[in-house]
Design a protein around this motif. Structure first.
Motif, PDB file in Angstrom:
ATOM      1  N   VAL A  39       3.047  30.234  47.538  1.00 15.44           N
ATOM      2  CA  VAL A  39       3.108  31.431  48.369  1.00 15.44           C
ATOM      3  C   VAL A  39       2.106  31.369  49.521  1.00 15.44           C
ATOM      4  CG1 VAL A  39       2.809  33.934  48.372  1.00 15.44           C
ATOM      5  CG2 VAL A  39       3.930  32.826  46.448  1.00 15.44           C
ATOM      6  N   LEU A  40       0.862  30.995  49.258  1.00 10.02           N
ATOM      7  CA  LEU A  40      -0.145  30.995  50.314  1.00 10.02           C
ATOM      8  C   LEU A  40       0.167  29.968  51.397  1.00 10.02           C
ATOM      9  CD1 LEU A  40      -3.427  31.511  48.250  1.00 10.02           C
ATOM     10  CD2 LEU A  40      -2.098  33.211  49.526  1.00 10.02           C
ATOM     11  N   ALA A  41       0.616  28.798  50.987  1.00  8.07           N
ATOM     12  CA  ALA A  41       0.980  27.773  51.975  1.00  8.07           C
ATOM     13  C   ALA A  41       2.173  28.239  52.800  1.00  8.07           C
ATOM     14  CB  ALA A  41       1.296  26.450  51.269  1.00  8.07           C
ATOM     15  N   ARG A  42       3.179  28.819  52.121  1.00 11.08           N
ATOM     16  CA  ARG A  42       4.369  29.318  52.826  1.00 11.08           C
ATOM     17  C   ARG A  42       3.992  30.423  53.808  1.00 11.08           C
ATOM     18  NH1 ARG A  42       7.328  30.959  48.654  1.00 11.08           N
ATOM     19  NH2 ARG A  42       6.922  33.159  48.925  1.00 11.08           N
ATOM     20  N   MET A  43       3.115  31.328  53.392  1.00 11.23           N
ATOM     21  CA  MET A  43       2.694  32.418  54.265  1.00 11.23           C
ATOM     22  C   MET A  43       1.915  31.895  55.467  1.00 11.23           C
ATOM     23  SD  MET A  43       1.611  35.333  51.456  1.00 11.23           S
ATOM     24  CE  MET A  43       0.678  36.237  52.667  1.00 11.23           C
ATOM     25  N   ALA A  44       1.063  30.911  55.243  1.00 12.16           N
ATOM     26  CA  ALA A  44       0.267  30.367  56.348  1.00 12.16           C
ATOM     27  C   ALA A  44       1.151  29.679  57.383  1.00 12.16           C
ATOM     28  CB  ALA A  44      -0.783  29.388  55.807  1.00 12.16           C
ATOM     29  N   VAL A  45       2.063  28.844  56.922  1.00  8.46           N
ATOM     30  CA  VAL A  45       2.966  28.143  57.845  1.00  8.46           C
ATOM     31  C   VAL A  45       3.868  29.141  58.556  1.00  8.46           C
ATOM     32  CG1 VAL A  45       4.926  26.544  57.972  1.00  8.46           C
ATOM     33  CG2 VAL A  45       2.916  25.949  56.618  1.00  8.46           C
ATOM     34  N   SER A  46       4.426  30.087  57.808  1.00 16.23           N
ATOM     35  CA  SER A  46       5.314  31.082  58.401  1.00 16.23           C
ATOM     36  C   SER A  46       4.578  31.941  59.422  1.00 16.23           C
ATOM     37  CB  SER A  46       5.921  31.971  57.314  1.00 16.23           C
ATOM     38  OG  SER A  46       6.726  31.203  56.453  1.00 16.23           O
ATOM     39  N   GLY A  47       3.364  32.340  59.091  1.00 20.72           N
ATOM     40  CA  GLY A  47       2.569  33.138  60.021  1.00 20.72           C
ATOM     41  C   GLY A  47       2.280  32.389  61.311  1.00 20.72           C
ATOM     42  N   TYR A  48       1.936  31.114  61.168  1.00 20.17           N
ATOM     43  CA  TYR A  48       1.665  30.295  62.356  1.00 20.17           C
ATOM     44  C   TYR A  48       2.906  30.213  63.240  1.00 20.17           C
ATOM     45  CZ  TYR A  48       0.539  26.319  65.301  1.00 20.17           C
ATOM     46  OH  TYR A  48       0.329  25.512  66.383  1.00 20.17           O
ATOM     47  N   LEU A  49       4.046  29.935  62.632  1.00 22.35           N
ATOM     48  CA  LEU A  49       5.288  29.815  63.405  1.00 22.35           C
ATOM     49  C   LEU A  49       5.660  31.140  64.065  1.00 22.35           C
ATOM     50  CD1 LEU A  49       7.370  27.540  61.014  1.00 22.35           C
ATOM     51  CD2 LEU A  49       6.248  26.889  63.163  1.00 22.35           C
ATOM     52  N   ARG A  50       5.435  32.253  63.383  1.00 23.22           N
ATOM     53  CA  ARG A  50       5.715  33.563  63.988  1.00 23.22           C
ATOM     54  C   ARG A  50       4.811  33.796  65.199  1.00 23.22           C
ATOM     55  NH1 ARG A  50       6.261  35.226  58.263  1.00 23.22           N
ATOM     56  NH2 ARG A  50       8.480  35.616  57.948  1.00 23.22           N
ATOM     57  N   GLU A  51       3.541  33.433  65.071  1.00 28.26           N
ATOM     58  CA  GLU A  51       2.621  33.598  66.188  1.00 28.26           C
ATOM     59  C   GLU A  51       2.992  32.697  67.359  1.00 28.26           C
ATOM     60  OE1 GLU A  51      -1.534  33.659  65.273  1.00 28.26           O
ATOM     61  OE2 GLU A  51      -1.216  34.965  63.551  1.00 28.26           O
ATOM     62  N   CYS A  52       3.706  31.618  67.082  1.00 25.76           N
ATOM     63  CA  CYS A  52       4.194  30.736  68.144  1.00 25.76           C
ATOM     64  C   CYS A  52       5.463  31.293  68.785  1.00 25.76           C
ATOM     65  CB  CYS A  52       4.466  29.333  67.596  1.00 25.76           C
ATOM     66  SG  CYS A  52       2.973  28.406  67.204  1.00 25.76           S
ATOM     67  N   GLY A  53       6.004  32.369  68.243  1.00 20.78           N
ATOM     68  CA  GLY A  53       7.167  33.010  68.839  1.00 20.78           C
ATOM     69  C   GLY A  53       8.483  32.771  68.128  1.00 20.78           C
ATOM     70  N   TYR A  54       8.464  32.060  67.004  1.00 24.27           N
ATOM     71  CA  TYR A  54       9.697  31.787  66.274  1.00 24.27           C
ATOM     72  C   TYR A  54      10.029  32.931  65.323  1.00 24.27           C
ATOM     73  CZ  TYR A  54       8.923  27.006  67.847  1.00 24.27           C
ATOM     74  OH  TYR A  54       8.721  25.894  68.617  1.00 24.27           O
ATOM     75  N   THR A  55      11.303  33.069  65.001  1.00 26.18           N
ATOM     76  CA  THR A  55      11.742  33.971  63.947  1.00 26.18           C
ATOM     77  C   THR A  55      11.730  33.142  62.666  1.00 26.18           C
ATOM     78  OG1 THR A  55      13.150  35.169  65.481  1.00 26.18           O
ATOM     79  CG2 THR A  55      13.639  35.412  63.131  1.00 26.18           C
ATOM     80  N   VAL A  56      11.135  33.680  61.610  1.00 21.49           N
ATOM     81  CA  VAL A  56      10.979  32.918  60.368  1.00 21.49           C
ATOM     82  C   VAL A  56      11.557  33.709  59.202  1.00 21.49           C
ATOM     83  CG1 VAL A  56       9.318  31.863  58.771  1.00 21.49           C
ATOM     84  CG2 VAL A  56       8.883  31.809  61.239  1.00 21.49           C
ATOM     85  N   VAL A  57      12.312  33.008  58.357  1.00 22.65           N
ATOM     86  CA  VAL A  57      12.818  33.550  57.101  1.00 22.65           C
ATOM     87  C   VAL A  57      12.197  32.688  56.012  1.00 22.65           C
ATOM     88  CG1 VAL A  57      14.871  33.975  55.706  1.00 22.65           C
ATOM     89  CG2 VAL A  57      14.978  34.252  58.196  1.00 22.65           C
ATOM     90  N   GLU A  58      11.671  33.320  54.974  1.00 29.64           N
ATOM     91  CA  GLU A  58      10.991  32.587  53.910  1.00 29.64           C
ATOM     92  C   GLU A  58      11.811  32.558  52.628  1.00 29.64           C
ATOM     93  OE1 GLU A  58       6.873  33.744  53.301  1.00 29.64           O
ATOM     94  OE2 GLU A  58       6.791  34.530  55.344  1.00 29.64           O
TER      95      GLU A  58
END
Length: 149
Positions: A39-58
């Motif tokens: 969960v923590l790794a998924r949240m970190a990667v997803s958060g980074y990608l969202r901050e880069c402007g991508y739409t993310v589904v986990e």
């Protein structure tokens, strides 16, 4: 000893906005499916990608990812961690995506050398992303795939 969930270098990566070029100026940012059991790794990667402007589904595993892919959700790129305890399911997910949703690009990651070798045939869009990786490496790979589309 527990699993290490830090990125390479152990520091918080610098966030960068998506750089639009003539190649992708008319395309909206892709939607990325992030599949990882930690969960923590998924949240970190997803958060980074969202901050880069991508739409993310986990998704927490291959079964959840299949549910997303079979629903009415547009996914452009699937990023899956093959080091999950149920790696055979992750391999099956990558194979299913290639067969049933060939327009979806697949990026796989693993910290286990045998898993990385076995996944080589599933990564037609370049080599696997080896662990540990920096989220900026993933974002760079996404931009490369986007340029090929």
């Amino acid at each position: 000893m527990g699993k290490q969930n830090k990125f390479a270098g152990g520091t918080e990566p610098k966030r960068r906005p998506i750089v639009f070029s003539a190649v992708n100026a008319l395309k909206p940012p892709p939607t990325i499916l992030v599949v990882a059991d930690e969960v923590l790794a998924r949240m970190a990667v997803s958060g980074y990608l969202r901050e880069c402007g991508y739409t993310v589904v986990e998704a927490g595993d291959a079964a959840q990812a299949r549910e997303v892919l079979e629903a009415d959700v547009t996914i452009d790129i699937a990023f899956a961690d093959l080091a999950a305890p149920n790696s055979p399911e992750s391999f099956a997910l990558a194979q299913w995506i290639r067969r049933e949703r060939p327009a979806i690009k697949v990026i796989l990651t693993s910290g286990l050398a045998p898993t990385a070798r076995a996944a080589g045939d599933l990564c037609e869009h370049g080599p696997m992303l080896a662990k540990p990786y920096h989220p900026a490496d993933l974002e760079r790979r996404i931009r490369e795939l986007r340029g090929r589309a």
